[in-house]
Each structure stands twice: as structure tokens, then as C-alpha cells.
Design a protein around this motif. Structure first.
Motif, PDB file in Angstrom:
ATOM      1  N   ARG A   1     -25.998 -62.482 -20.257  1.00 27.23           N
ATOM      2  CA  ARG A   1     -26.679 -62.417 -21.559  1.00 27.23           C
ATOM      3  C   ARG A   1     -28.128 -62.905 -21.441  1.00 27.23           C
ATOM      4  NH1 ARG A   1     -23.219 -65.473 -25.828  1.00 27.23           N
ATOM      5  NH2 ARG A   1     -25.034 -64.924 -27.087  1.00 27.23           N
ATOM      6  N   SER A   2     -28.371 -63.862 -20.570  1.00 27.98           N
ATOM      7  CA  SER A   2     -29.775 -64.304 -20.438  1.00 27.98           C
ATOM      8  C   SER A   2     -30.594 -63.258 -19.677  1.00 27.98           C
ATOM      9  CB  SER A   2     -29.885 -65.690 -19.805  1.00 27.98           C
ATOM     10  OG  SER A   2     -29.168 -65.763 -18.608  1.00 27.98           O
ATOM     11  N   ILE A   3     -29.935 -62.481 -18.815  1.00 25.46           N
ATOM     12  CA  ILE A   3     -30.675 -61.388 -18.145  1.00 25.46           C
ATOM     13  C   ILE A   3     -31.078 -60.347 -19.193  1.00 25.46           C
ATOM     14  CG2 ILE A   3     -30.540 -59.583 -16.385  1.00 25.46           C
ATOM     15  CD1 ILE A   3     -28.539 -61.343 -14.880  1.00 25.46           C
ATOM     16  N   VAL A   4     -30.180 -60.081 -20.114  1.00 29.29           N
ATOM     17  CA  VAL A   4     -30.522 -59.167 -21.215  1.00 29.29           C
ATOM     18  C   VAL A   4     -31.751 -59.699 -21.960  1.00 29.29           C
ATOM     19  CG1 VAL A   4     -29.740 -58.282 -23.465  1.00 29.29           C
ATOM     20  CG2 VAL A   4     -28.182 -58.267 -21.498  1.00 29.29           C
ATOM     21  N   GLY A   5     -31.766 -60.995 -22.223  1.00 28.70           N
ATOM     22  CA  GLY A   5     -32.900 -61.603 -22.925  1.00 28.70           C
ATOM     23  C   GLY A   5     -34.196 -61.457 -22.151  1.00 28.70           C
ATOM     24  N   LEU A   6     -34.128 -61.652 -20.841  1.00 29.13           N
ATOM     25  CA  LEU A   6     -35.344 -61.549 -20.028  1.00 29.13           C
ATOM     26  C   LEU A   6     -35.874 -60.120 -20.010  1.00 29.13           C
ATOM     27  CD1 LEU A   6     -34.365 -63.845 -17.016  1.00 29.13           C
ATOM     28  CD2 LEU A   6     -36.101 -64.290 -18.765  1.00 29.13           C
TER      29      LEU A   6
ATOM     30  N   ALA B   1     -15.683 -76.303 -18.718  1.00 32.21           N
ATOM     31  CA  ALA B   1     -16.897 -76.599 -19.471  1.00 32.21           C
ATOM     32  C   ALA B   1     -16.663 -76.169 -20.924  1.00 32.21           C
ATOM     33  CB  ALA B   1     -18.058 -75.824 -18.875  1.00 32.21           C
ATOM     34  N   PRO B   2     -17.155 -76.920 -21.876  1.00 31.17           N
ATOM     35  CA  PRO B   2     -16.921 -76.572 -23.283  1.00 31.17           C
ATOM     36  C   PRO B   2     -17.318 -75.142 -23.630  1.00 31.17           C
ATOM     37  CG  PRO B   2     -17.870 -78.746 -23.113  1.00 31.17           C
ATOM     38  CD  PRO B   2     -17.869 -78.196 -21.722  1.00 31.17           C
ATOM     39  N   LYS B   3     -18.358 -74.638 -22.978  1.00 31.30           N
ATOM     40  CA  LYS B   3     -18.805 -73.277 -23.330  1.00 31.30           C
ATOM     41  C   LYS B   3     -17.749 -72.236 -22.998  1.00 31.30           C
ATOM     42  CE  LYS B   3     -21.141 -72.279 -18.970  1.00 31.30           C
ATOM     43  NZ  LYS B   3     -22.347 -71.812 -18.312  1.00 31.30           N
ATOM     44  N   CYS B   4     -16.794 -72.579 -22.123  1.00 34.69           N
ATOM     45  CA  CYS B   4     -15.793 -71.597 -21.692  1.00 34.69           C
ATOM     46  C   CYS B   4     -14.576 -71.559 -22.618  1.00 34.69           C
ATOM     47  CB  CYS B   4     -15.324 -71.912 -20.275  1.00 34.69           C
ATOM     48  SG  CYS B   4     -16.666 -72.025 -19.087  1.00 34.69           S
TER      49      CYS B   4
ATOM     50  N   ILE C   1     -28.771 -68.260 -25.227  1.00 34.05           N
ATOM     51  CA  ILE C   1     -27.483 -67.563 -25.146  1.00 34.05           C
ATOM     52  C   ILE C   1     -26.326 -68.552 -24.928  1.00 34.05           C
ATOM     53  CG2 ILE C   1     -28.390 -65.315 -24.454  1.00 34.05           C
ATOM     54  CD1 ILE C   1     -26.979 -67.619 -21.845  1.00 34.05           C
ATOM     55  N   GLY C   2     -26.640 -69.827 -24.959  1.00 35.21           N
ATOM     56  CA  GLY C   2     -25.577 -70.829 -24.924  1.00 35.21           C
ATOM     57  C   GLY C   2     -24.988 -71.084 -23.548  1.00 35.21           C
ATOM     58  N   CYS C   3     -25.813 -70.977 -22.505  1.00 33.58           N
ATOM     59  CA  CYS C   3     -25.265 -71.253 -21.165  1.00 33.58           C
ATOM     60  C   CYS C   3     -25.109 -72.749 -20.934  1.00 33.58           C
ATOM     61  CB  CYS C   3     -26.114 -70.614 -20.073  1.00 33.58           C
ATOM     62  SG  CYS C   3     -27.758 -71.359 -19.845  1.00 33.58           S
TER      63      CYS C   3
ATOM     64  N   LEU D   1     -28.338 -81.415 -26.543  1.00 34.36           N
ATOM     65  CA  LEU D   1     -29.134 -80.208 -26.758  1.00 34.36           C
ATOM     66  C   LEU D   1     -28.223 -79.029 -27.068  1.00 34.36           C
ATOM     67  CD1 LEU D   1     -31.524 -80.762 -23.713  1.00 34.36           C
ATOM     68  CD2 LEU D   1     -31.955 -81.327 -26.105  1.00 34.36           C
ATOM     69  N   ASP D   2     -27.008 -79.059 -26.546  1.00 36.67           N
ATOM     70  CA  ASP D   2     -26.075 -77.964 -26.799  1.00 36.67           C
ATOM     71  C   ASP D   2     -25.777 -77.831 -28.292  1.00 36.67           C
ATOM     72  OD1 ASP D   2     -24.774 -80.455 -26.625  1.00 36.67           O
ATOM     73  OD2 ASP D   2     -22.852 -79.550 -26.071  1.00 36.67           O
ATOM     74  N   LEU D   3     -25.727 -78.964 -28.995  1.00 31.16           N
ATOM     75  CA  LEU D   3     -25.449 -78.886 -30.439  1.00 31.16           C
ATOM     76  C   LEU D   3     -26.625 -78.255 -31.182  1.00 31.16           C
ATOM     77  CD1 LEU D   3     -23.730 -82.284 -31.325  1.00 31.16           C
ATOM     78  CD2 LEU D   3     -22.679 -80.107 -30.712  1.00 31.16           C
ATOM     79  N   ILE D   4     -27.840 -78.632 -30.795  1.00 30.28           N
ATOM     80  CA  ILE D   4     -29.020 -78.097 -31.489  1.00 30.28           C
ATOM     81  C   ILE D   4     -29.114 -76.588 -31.231  1.00 30.28           C
ATOM     82  CG2 ILE D   4     -31.517 -78.234 -31.727  1.00 30.28           C
ATOM     83  CD1 ILE D   4     -31.358 -81.089 -30.704  1.00 30.28           C
ATOM     84  N   ASN D   5     -28.929 -76.201 -29.982  1.00 30.19           N
ATOM     85  CA  ASN D   5     -29.025 -74.772 -29.656  1.00 30.19           C
ATOM     86  C   ASN D   5     -27.964 -73.968 -30.392  1.00 30.19           C
ATOM     87  OD1 ASN D   5     -31.101 -75.350 -27.912  1.00 30.19           O
ATOM     88  ND2 ASN D   5     -29.819 -75.405 -26.096  1.00 30.19           N
ATOM     89  N   ARG D   6     -26.760 -74.534 -30.459  1.00 26.43           N
ATOM     90  CA  ARG D   6     -25.693 -73.804 -31.142  1.00 26.43           C
ATOM     91  C   ARG D   6     -25.929 -73.719 -32.636  1.00 26.43           C
ATOM     92  NH1 ARG D   6     -23.838 -74.414 -26.889  1.00 26.43           N
ATOM     93  NH2 ARG D   6     -22.492 -72.863 -25.931  1.00 26.43           N
TER      94      ARG D   6
END
Ligand code: FES
Length: 474
Positions: A248-253, A304-307, A417-419, A432-437
């Protein structure tokens, strides 16, 4: 001792063509209104960068008012419509960090609306007066303790079961072939690190070195960060190993023209989840804070929480897919459990939230590891390093730390993208994960946009719709 009554200082950023002319009309007609506003005239609301607002608060403003032409009246056609989108997200960010929304207000005031300007200034001044001085502003907090938040319950208990042996073989075969055929100059993947249970990025340029590549549950890094690093791109076409989230970050780039699709070969891996080890044992006090939630989730050897609620086990975009037995063998949580943490923070009062985030940001040592590891932080000169003007105080003071973290978060709004790489590498464990989310959630709710899924879509803060929400604007 001074007995002067406190009066709020309000900074008004106004567009030249409508609001400034409206205020001028009010003055010409000798209309009386509160004298608390210091007006700063800019060509258009589209030019009123949220950074100006941060600086105003940083310099001691009790409140900020932003005002410009009504939609359809902008003298630059659509500056105010872009601005409306930015402010929608920016005010949510400030509110989440504990700035009372009444301290940041917006209005549309035309050149003919001198009376409305008077009304707006009087109302805003009265509201801010009622709130009192902003003395918990960008200042020292003297070690304010974060309030207690109960850790969220998980919908189900995940089990980190990832047998990646054959995925590794598939990956090596793909890399070897790409290098032999000279379809890429380098493959960026993972290799075993010097410590057990740790992988590090590998830069493979020869087919015979492809066997160094591995895939396992410790492949945490988002390797797309190297797609904008000159040391890598100057080698030629890059093959990059990407999990579903990293893709998803490659899509962003690509969306942001930082990588050209034809110069990148995406080697997707099917991922059953990665593990994140806890850096250090948490003290009792921390267990009582919001961090308790993460401590409970992030037990060593678990996912990892993101998973937990991941829905991109197979990347949505790839050129080659390393299929293997990294199947999803665990039940998924119904939703990312960190949204429960966000909700818990939102239930607090603004002052409690402010205290929480001040305590978090006070830990920041300004190492900029969050910036270095973020695939979407690619500016040659970061705003944090600019000295003319110096947007952000460079020393690790409360004032500078808060401004830096606001700027960082805002720059990633609608793009992150929440990596979770930023929060993974943060030596101070800042959430920082909370702010980004939170910002990703706000962007999704306001504009129906999720970052990293559509290469052809316009980034949400670089476009607008006439019917965008704007109820917060007077
Ligand atoms: Fe007034 Fe654009 S000129 S908002």
C-alpha cells in the motif's frame, strides 16, 4: 502587581479579498466589536497553511480564527475548497491532541458582510474568554501523568502461526530469476540478522546471493522506504519484497510520483502476520496508562497489532507473488483493537487528552527515527530541518516536540497506510500509531478515502468536492 484583566489573544488569518474587505467595511462603518483579534492578511484561505495555526498557538495565541470567501466566491476559484478539506482533518488532529475545538474556529465572511465579521469576532472572543487563558499551551508540563485507560478487549485471541519455509524458497527463486535476466539491478528483501529472531534489509545484486533472502514472521520492516533512497535507485530498476501492508505504501509513492511503476518490480509475499518483540519490560506505572493496551497486545512472540485485523494477507498489487505456506491460520480480530484505545482517548476531556499527549511528547528526543523509517517521508529537506524560517524549534523541549509531532502527523494525513514503522522504531514508545490511525479514520469518514489502494486516485488533501462537509465553518 498588575491588576489588568486578562483578555484573550486571538490570531485571525483572513483572505485578502473577502474577509479582510468585510472587516474593512465594518471599520469604515464604525462598527464596534471586540478588540482581541490580531488580523493577518493572506491572499486566500488556500494559502493559510495549517502550519501558521501551529505557530500561532506555539507563540501564545489563546485562539485562532481562519476566515475567507464563501464557497464559489474564492478569487482563485477553489482555494477555499482545498482549504476546507485541510481544515477538516487538521482540526480533528488538534482536537484529538487535546486542543479544545472552540479555540480554533473558521468562518466564511464576504466583503459585503461587515456585520457578520463583527458577529463572528464577538462570538469567538466570548467563547475563548469563557475557556480562559491557554496556559497549558506549548509549555512545560512538569511530568504530568497520563490518565488511566482500560486496555481494550480483543475480539478473539490471535495465534501467531506462520510457517514460511516454502515462501522463502519461492522468494529466492523469483529474485534469482529477476537478477539473472537482468530485469532488476537489485532486490531489496530480508535476510537473517545477527540476533536471533531479527531480520534486516538485504540488498541483493547477484543471482548467487539470492539464497540469503528469507521470509518469516520477523520480517517486520517496510522495505518500500528504499524506493526513494538514491543509494538504491541509482543502481537501476528495483525489485522489492512487499507484504500486503507495505504494498500500500508503494501505491502511495507511485500516486505521489516518487516512484515510477515501470522502475519497480513488486515481489509480493503472502503474509500470515509478523511479530513484534517488546523492547523492554514495562514498569507498573506504564501498565496503568494507555500504553497498557499495547503492552498487553504486544507480548513478545505474538503478532504485531497491525496484523490483528489485517485484510491484505495477499498484496493487492504485485508483479510476482511468492506463494507459500504462510497461510492465515489464526482467527482475526473484528477490528484493529487500537480503535478502542482511540475511542477511550476521545471520551476524555480535552484537558485530559492534552495532558496525555504532552506526557507522550515530552519523551521525544528528536532522533527523527520515525521520519527515517517512514516510506512516505521523502522530502529532501524536511520542514524540521528548515531554518529560514525555522518552523519547528529544534531542541527537544515540550514546545518543539509538540510542534514536530503535529507537523509529522498532519503531513501523513490521508497518506499513512498504517505500517506502524514509526511507532515500532520510536525509542520513547510514543503512540504515533494512535495518531496516524485517528487521522486515517477521520479521512475515511470525511472523504471515503483509504490510503494505498488506488494508484489512480487523487490524494484526499490535494482535491475537493463541492459537497464536502463544512458544518464547522460559521
Ligand atoms: Fe478568499 Fe480564496 S480568495 S478564500
Amino acid at each position: 502587581m498588575s491588576h489588568r484583566k486578562w483578555e484573550p489573544k486571538i490570531v485571525a488569518f483572513v483572505c485578502n479579498w473577502c474577509t479582510y474587505a468585510g472587516a474593512d467595511a465594518a471599520g469604515t462603518r464604525r462598527m464596534h466589536y471586540a478588540p482581541n483579534v490580531r488580523m493577518i492578511k493572506l491572499p486566500c484561505t488556500g494559502r493559510i497553511d495549517p502550519h501558521f495555526i501551529v505557530k500561532a498557538f506555539e507563540q501564545g495565541a489563546d485562539g485562532v480564527l481562519v476566515s475567507g470567501c464563501h464557497p464559489g466566491d474564492c478569487h482563485y476559484v477553489s482555494g477555499n475548497l482545498y482549504a476546507r478539506r485541510r481544515y477538516t482533518v487538521f482540526r480533528e488532529l488538534l482536537e484529538f491532541l487535546g486542543v479544545d475545538p472552540r479555540r480554533l474556529q473558521f468562518s466564511w465572511v464576504s466583503a459585503a458582510e461587515g456585520a457578520k465579521w463583527v458577529e463572528v469576532v464577538n462570538e469567538v472572543t466570548a467563547e475563548i474568554k469563557a475557556l480562559g487563558p491557554r496556559d497549558v499551551g506549548w509549555a512545560e508540563t512538569n511530568g504530568h501523568q497520563p490518565p488511566i485507560v482500560v486496555a481494550p478487549e480483543l475480539a478473539q485471541t490471535p495465534q501467531a502461526v506462520v510457517d514460511a519455509g516454502s515462501t522463502t524458497e519461492a522468494l529466492r527463486a523469483i529474485a534469482r530469476e529477476l537478477l539473472e535476466k537482468k530485469e532488476v539491478a537489485v532486490v531489496v528483501g530480508y535476510e537473517e540478522g545477527s540476533l536471533p529472531g531479527v531480520t534486516t534489509p538485504a540488498f541483493i545484486t547477484k543471482p548467487e546471493d539470492a539464497d540469503r533472502l528469507v521470509w518469516n514472521e520477523h520480517c517486520v520492516n517496510n522495505l518500500s522506504v528504499y524506493l526513494t533512497r538514491k543509494q538504491v535507485t541509482r543502481l537501476g530498476r528495483v525489485g522489492v519484497v512487499a507484504k500486503g501492508c507495505d504494498a500500500r505504501s508503494i501505491v502511495g509513492l507511485i500516486q505521489e510520483n516518487q516512484a515510477r511503476r515501470e522502475n519497480v518490480v513488486i515481489i509480493g509475499v503472502q503474509c500470515g502476520g509478523v511479530q513484534m518483540s517488546v523492547r523492554a519490560a514495562k514498569g507498573d506505572r506504564e501498565l496503568e496508562s494507555v500504553s497498557a493496551a499495547r503492552t498487553l497486545i504486544q507480548v513478545d512472540g505474538e503478532l504485531a497489532p497491525k496484523c490483528y485485523a489485517c485484510d491484505v494477507h495477499t498484496p493487492k498489487i504485485y508483479d510476482h507473488l511468492a506463494k507459500g505456506d504462510a497461510a492465515v491460520t489464526r482467527p482475526l480480530a473484528a477490528a484493529d483493537p487500537r480503535f478502542a484505545e482511540i475511542a477511550a482517548l476521545e471520551r476524555m476531556s480535552p484537558d485530559e487528552r492534552w495532558a496525555y499527549w504532552q506526557a507522550q511528547f515530552d519523551q521525544c528526543i528528536r532522533c527523527y527515527a520515525c521520519r527515517a523509517v517512514c516510506p512516505l517521508c521523502y522530502c529532501e529537506t524536511c520542514i524540521a530541518d528548515k531554518s529560514r524560517p525555522q518552523w519547528i524549534p529544534t531542541s527537544a523541549t515540550s514546545q518543539g516536540n509538540l510542534s514536530w509531532n503535529i507537523f509529522r502527523a498532519y503531513h501523513l494525513a490521508g497518506r499513512c497506510i498504517g505500517c506502524d514503522e514509526c511507532s515500532r522504531v520510536c525509542p520513547a514508545d510514543i503512540r504515533l500509531d494512535l495518531i496516524n490511525r485517528k487521522l486515517a479514520q477521520s479521512v475515511q469518514e470525511a472523504f471515503g478515502y483509504t490510503a494505498g489502494f488506488d494508484m489512480a486516485a487523487a490524494p484526499p488533501l490535494l482535491t475537493f468536492r463541492m459537497d464536502d462537509q463544512g458544518e464547522f465553518i460559521r
